[in-house]
Enzyme design. Structure first.
Site, mmCIF file in Angstrom:
data_model
loop_
_atom_site.group_PDB
_atom_site.id
_atom_site.type_symbol
_atom_site.label_atom_id
_atom_site.label_comp_id
_atom_site.label_asym_id
_atom_site.label_seq_id
_atom_site.Cartn_x
_atom_site.Cartn_y
_atom_site.Cartn_z
ATOM 1 N N ASN A 265 5.488 -44.283 33.984
ATOM 2 C CA ASN A 265 4.768 -43.091 33.561
ATOM 3 C C ASN A 265 5.822 -42.054 33.175
ATOM 4 O O ASN A 265 6.694 -41.748 33.981
ATOM 5 C CB ASN A 265 3.914 -42.586 34.743
ATOM 6 C CG ASN A 265 3.252 -41.251 34.467
ATOM 7 O OD1 ASN A 265 3.078 -40.864 33.318
ATOM 8 N ND2 ASN A 265 2.878 -40.550 35.526
ATOM 9 N N LYS B 129 -6.034 -36.958 32.632
ATOM 10 C CA LYS B 129 -5.862 -35.939 33.667
ATOM 11 C C LYS B 129 -4.382 -35.878 34.020
ATOM 12 O O LYS B 129 -3.713 -36.900 33.994
ATOM 13 C CB LYS B 129 -6.668 -36.390 34.900
ATOM 14 C CG LYS B 129 -6.920 -35.299 35.902
ATOM 15 C CD LYS B 129 -8.238 -34.647 35.655
ATOM 16 C CE LYS B 129 -8.508 -33.540 36.656
ATOM 17 N NZ LYS B 129 -9.386 -32.531 36.044
HETATM 18 C C1 F6R Z 1 -9.161 -28.987 30.645
HETATM 19 C C2 F6R Z 1 -8.082 -29.516 31.450
HETATM 20 C C3 F6R Z 1 -6.690 -29.235 31.023
HETATM 21 C C4 F6R Z 1 -5.869 -28.809 32.241
HETATM 22 C C5 F6R Z 1 -4.393 -28.643 31.865
HETATM 23 C C6 F6R Z 1 -3.572 -28.150 33.033
HETATM 24 O O1 F6R Z 1 -10.402 -29.380 31.114
HETATM 25 O O2 F6R Z 1 -8.312 -30.169 32.428
HETATM 26 O O3 F6R Z 1 -6.643 -28.269 30.026
HETATM 27 O O4 F6R Z 1 -6.383 -27.609 32.739
HETATM 28 O O5 F6R Z 1 -3.893 -29.873 31.428
HETATM 29 O O6 F6R Z 1 -3.649 -29.022 34.102
HETATM 30 P P1 F6R Z 1 -3.236 -28.580 35.567
HETATM 31 O O7 F6R Z 1 -4.184 -27.545 36.010
HETATM 32 O O8 F6R Z 1 -3.345 -29.841 36.377
HETATM 33 O O9 F6R Z 1 -1.843 -28.057 35.486
#
Ligand code: F6R
Length: 612
Positions: free
Chosen positions: A102, A607
Site C-alpha cells: 500500500n 477510504k
Molecule cells: C468524503 C471523504 C473524504 C475524506 C478525506 C479526508 O466523504 O470521506 O473527503 O474526508 O479524504 O480523510 P480523513 O478525514 O480520514 O483525513
C-alpha cells in the site's frame, strides 16, 4: 487505500484472509489477491474485481485449504489499470517471493530499469512489482528474508506498508512501513498483520503499531522489530478500543445509512464526560496542558482534506465568533507545498477521521518542523496523526466504514464546538454564558434524532430528482461549509455533479445555471441572515429553479417559497451545521440508492487516502 491482511498460526489461513479483506474492502476495491504457502510452495491467486470475485476464484480453483500462512490484498489502483496482472500480490522471477503493498514507490522507474538490465522479467505495470525483484536480488547476498527486505528498502523512495511472504522461509512473514499504516496483531500462538485493525479484531484485540522506517519479522509464536538501519525496537502492545459489532452493518442495507443513523449516539459520545453543563465548562484532558499556548497563539490553523476540511471551515466560524481566536483553514495538500509562514507562535490542528491521510500528515509534520504546536482532532485511536501530535481530542465516532464520511463529520463539528467553548471559557467567557452554550450542546443528540425522524421524506424527494444532472447547494455563514459538504456527498456516491456556494455568491456567476432543470438546495435556518437567504431563494424561484430547503421547525414562511422543506430543530447558529448536514447526507444516500450506484464503495474512491 489498499487493504492488507496477513495470517500465520494454526488456523487455516484462507478464510481468515478473505474475511479480513472483506472488512478492509472499503480501503480499495478494484482488484484483490492472496498468496499462501501451500506444501512448501508459494501459491498466488488474484483477479480484477471485488473480494467476492476473488473468493469465487479461490473456491473454484480449490487447493491450499490446509495452508496456515498467507496474506491478501485489496487494491486501489495507482500505477497500472485494475486488471488481473496488476492485482497484488506480485512475485519475483522465481515465483518464491510475493509482495503486497500500500503506497507508492516513487523511484520505481529507475529501479525497474536497472533490474531489467540485470535480467529480471516483469509481469505487471505496477510500481510494487519492483519490490519483489529487488528483494529477490538482495536475498542472494543477505541469505535471509528479513535482511533481504531490510536492505532492499534502503534503495526505495516513496511510501509503503508492505508484507512479504516467501516459500524459502515458510515460517515467517516480513512487514515494513513508511508512510502507510500497518499493525501487527498479537494472538495466542498466532500473529496477524493488517493495514487496519478492522481486519483482525475478530482474532485479537492486542496490537502493535509499526512506525515509519520499521520492519518486523512475524511468526506464529512472536515478532521482532528493527529499523531499516537494523536498530532493535521494542514494541509496546496496545489494546483495541472497538469490537466486532461496530464494524458490522447491523441490519442496515449500507454502512453509510447505519452511520447516518448512528449520529445521535456518536454526537453524544463526542460530548460524554467532557461537558459540565451547570458550570458551563468543558473538560478536555488532551488540551489542558496546551490551552495557554492556544489562547496566546498568533493564530490557529486547521488542516484537513475533503470532509475534514469542511469541518475545519465550520470550526473557523466557531473559534473566531465565540472564542475570538484568529483562525485559518487550509487544504493540507496545498499547505504542504506552498512554503507557508508558520512559527512557534502558531497552533495547528490536524483534523482527520482516519488519522492516516498522507497530505494531512505531511502538512502536520511541516508545521511541526517550523515550530508550531501540533494538535489533532482524530477518530482512529492510535493512528499516525494521533501519535504524531503533541496533544489532541479524539472524536470517538467509532469505526466509519462507508467511504463517504458522515458521522465523523458531525463528531468533528461537535469536538470543534467543545474546543471552542473550552477556549472561550479559558479566555474569560462568563459562567452564565458558558452554561447557556453547554446546555444547548447537550441537547444536540436528541435534536439530531429529531432530524432523522424525517428520513423517509428525503427518500421520496430523492426519487423525484434522481435524473437531475446538476445540483447547486447554497448556505451562508457556518452553513456555507454545510453546502460544500452536501454537494460533496452527492458527487461522491450518486455521481451527480454538484457545487456548493455561499448563497450570496450566486449572483456573481452561478445564477447563470438556474433554470427549471436545476435543483437548488438551500440551508436556511432562522438566523440573523435569514431574510438575505430568503431573497436568494426568490431569485432562484424567479428563474424557475426547483428548491429544496433545510429549514427550522418553526419557520412558517418557508413552505410558500420552495418546492420541498426538510425540517430541522432550531439551535444556536454555530451548532446548526451539526444538524443541518444530516438531511443532506440522507438526500445523497437516497439519490444514490435510486440511481443504483454502489453507496458504500463508490467508483474511483477509497477510504483513508494514504497516497498523495
Ligand atoms: C468524503 C471523504 C473524504 C475524506 C478525506 C479526508 O466523504 O470521506 O473527503 O474526508 O479524504 O480523510 P480523513 O478525514 O480520514 O483525513
Amino acid at each position: 487505500m489498499c487493504g492488507i491482511v496477513g495470517y500465520i498460526g494454526p488456523k487455516q489461513c484462507i478464510p481468515v484472509i478473505l474475511e479480513g479483506l472483506r472488512r478492509l474492502e472499503y480501503r480499495g476495491y478494484d482488484s484483490a489477491g492472496i498468496a499462501v504457502i501451500d506444501g512448501g510452495q508459494l501459491r498466488v491467486q488474484k483477479r480484477a474485481g471485488k473480494v467476492a470475485d476473488l473468493a469465487q476464484l479461490v473456491e473454484r480453483d480449490g487447493g491450499s485449504a490446509s495452508s496456515t500462512v498467507g496474506m491478501g490484498h485489496t487494491r486501489w489502483a495507482t500505477h497500472g489499470e485494475p486488471n488481473d496482472a496488476n492485482a497484488h500480490p506480485h512475485t519475483d522471477c522465481s515465483g518464491t517471493i510475493a509482495v503486497i503493498h500500500n503506497g507508492i514507490i516513487e523511484n520505481y522507474r529507475s529501479i525497474k530499469t536497472k533490474l531489467i538490465r540485470d535480467g529480471h522479467r516483469f509481469k505487471s505495470e505496477t510500481d510494487t512489482e519492483v519490490l519483489a525483484h529487488l528483494i529477490e536480488q538482495t536475498y542472494r547476498r543477505a541469505g535471509d528474508l528479513f535482511t533481504a527486505v531490510r536492505i532492499a528498502l534502503r534503495d526505495v523512495e516513496g511510501t509503503y506498508g508492505l508484507v512479504v511472504l516467501s516459500s524459502r522461509e515458510p515460517d515467517n512473514m516480513i512487514a515494513a512501513r513508511m508512510g502507510s499504516p500497518l499493525i501487527v496483531g498479537v494472538g495466542e500462538g498466532e500473529h496477524l498483520v493488517a493495514a487496519d485493525a478492522a481486519a483482525i479484531v475478530e482474532y485479537t484485540r492486542h496490537v502493535a503499531y509499526l512506525e515509519d522506517g520499521e520492519i518486523a519479522e512475524i511468526s506464529a509464536g512472536g515478532f521482532r522489530t528493527t529499523t531499516i538501519e537494523d536498530v532493535t525496537v521494542d514494541k509496546e502492545v496496545h489494546e483495541l478500543t472497538f469490537d466486532l459489532a461496530q464494524i458490522e452493518r447491523g441490519g442496515y442495507d449500507h454502512f453509510m445509512l447505519k452511520e447516518i443513523h448512528e449520529q445521535p449516539e456518536t454526537i453524544r459520545n463526542a460530548i460524554r464526560g467532557r461537558l459540565l453543563v451547570e458550570s458551563g465548562d468543558v473538560k478536555l484532558g488532551g488540551l489542558s496542558g496546551v490551552s495557554e499556548k492556544i489562547i496566546h497563539a498568533r493564530r490557529v490553523i486547521l488542516l484537513g482534506c475533503g470532509t475534514s476540511w469542511h469541518a475545519g471551515l465550520v470550526g473557523e466560524y466557531m473559534l473566531e465568533q465565540i472564542a475570538r481566536i484568529p483562525t485559518e483553514v487550509e487544504y493540507a495538500s496545498e499547505f504542504r507545498y506552498r512554503n507557508p509562514i508558520v512559527t512557534s507562535q502558531d497552533v495547528v490542528f490536524a483534523i482527520s477521521q482516519s488519522g492516516e491521510t498522507a497530505d494531512t500528515l505531511a502538512a502536520l509534520r511541516l508545521a511541526k518542523s517550523k515550530g508550531a504546536t501540533a494538535l489533532g482532532i482524530v477518530n482512529v485511536v492510535g493512528s499516525t496523526i494521533a501519535r504524531e501530535t503533541e496533544a489532541g481530542v479524539y472524536i470517538h465516532a467509532g469505526p466509519e466504514i462507508g467511504v463517504a464520511s458522515t458521522k465523523a463529520f458531525t463528531s468533528q463539528l461537535t469536538v470543534l464546538a467543545l474546543v471552542t467553548l473550552f477556549l472561550a471559557r479559558a479566555k474569560g467567557m462568563s459562567q452564565k454564558d458558558g452554561a447557556v452554550l453547554a446546555k444547548e450542546m447537550q441537547s444536540l443528540p436528541d435534536k439530531a434524532a429529531r432530524v432523522l425522524d424525517h428520513a423517509d421524506e428525503l427518500r421520496s424527494i430523492a426519487e423525484q430528482y434522481k435524473d437531475a444532472r446538476n445540483f447547486l447547494y447554497l448556505g451562508r455563514g457556518a452553513n456555507f461549509p454545510v453546502a460544500l459538504e452536501g454537494a460533496l456527498k452527492l458527487k461522491e456516491i450518486s455521481y451527480i455533479h454538484a457545487e456548493g456556494y455561499p448563497a450570496a455568491e450566486m449572483k456573481h456567476g452561478p445564477i447563470a445555471l438556474i433554470d427549471e432543470h436545476m435543483p437548488v438546495v438551500f440551508v436556511v435556518p432562522k438566523d440573523a441572515i435569514y431574510e438575505k437567504v430568503a431573497s436568494n431563494i426568490q431569485e432562484v424561484r424567479a428563474r424557475k429553479g426547483r428548491i429544496i430547503a433545510v429549514a427550522n421547525e418553526d419557520d412558517e414562511e418557508i413552505a410558500k417559497m420552495v418546492d420541498h422543506v426538510i425540517r430541522v430543530p432550531h439551535t444556536f447558529g454555530f451548532f446548526g451545521p451539526i444538524l443541518n448536514i444530516i438531511p443532506l447526507q440522507l438526500l445523497s444516500y437516497w439519490m444514490a440508492v435510486s440511481r443504483g450506484t454502489n453507496v458504500d464503495q463508490p467508483r474511483n474512491l477509497a477510504k483513508s487516502v494514504t497516497v498523495e
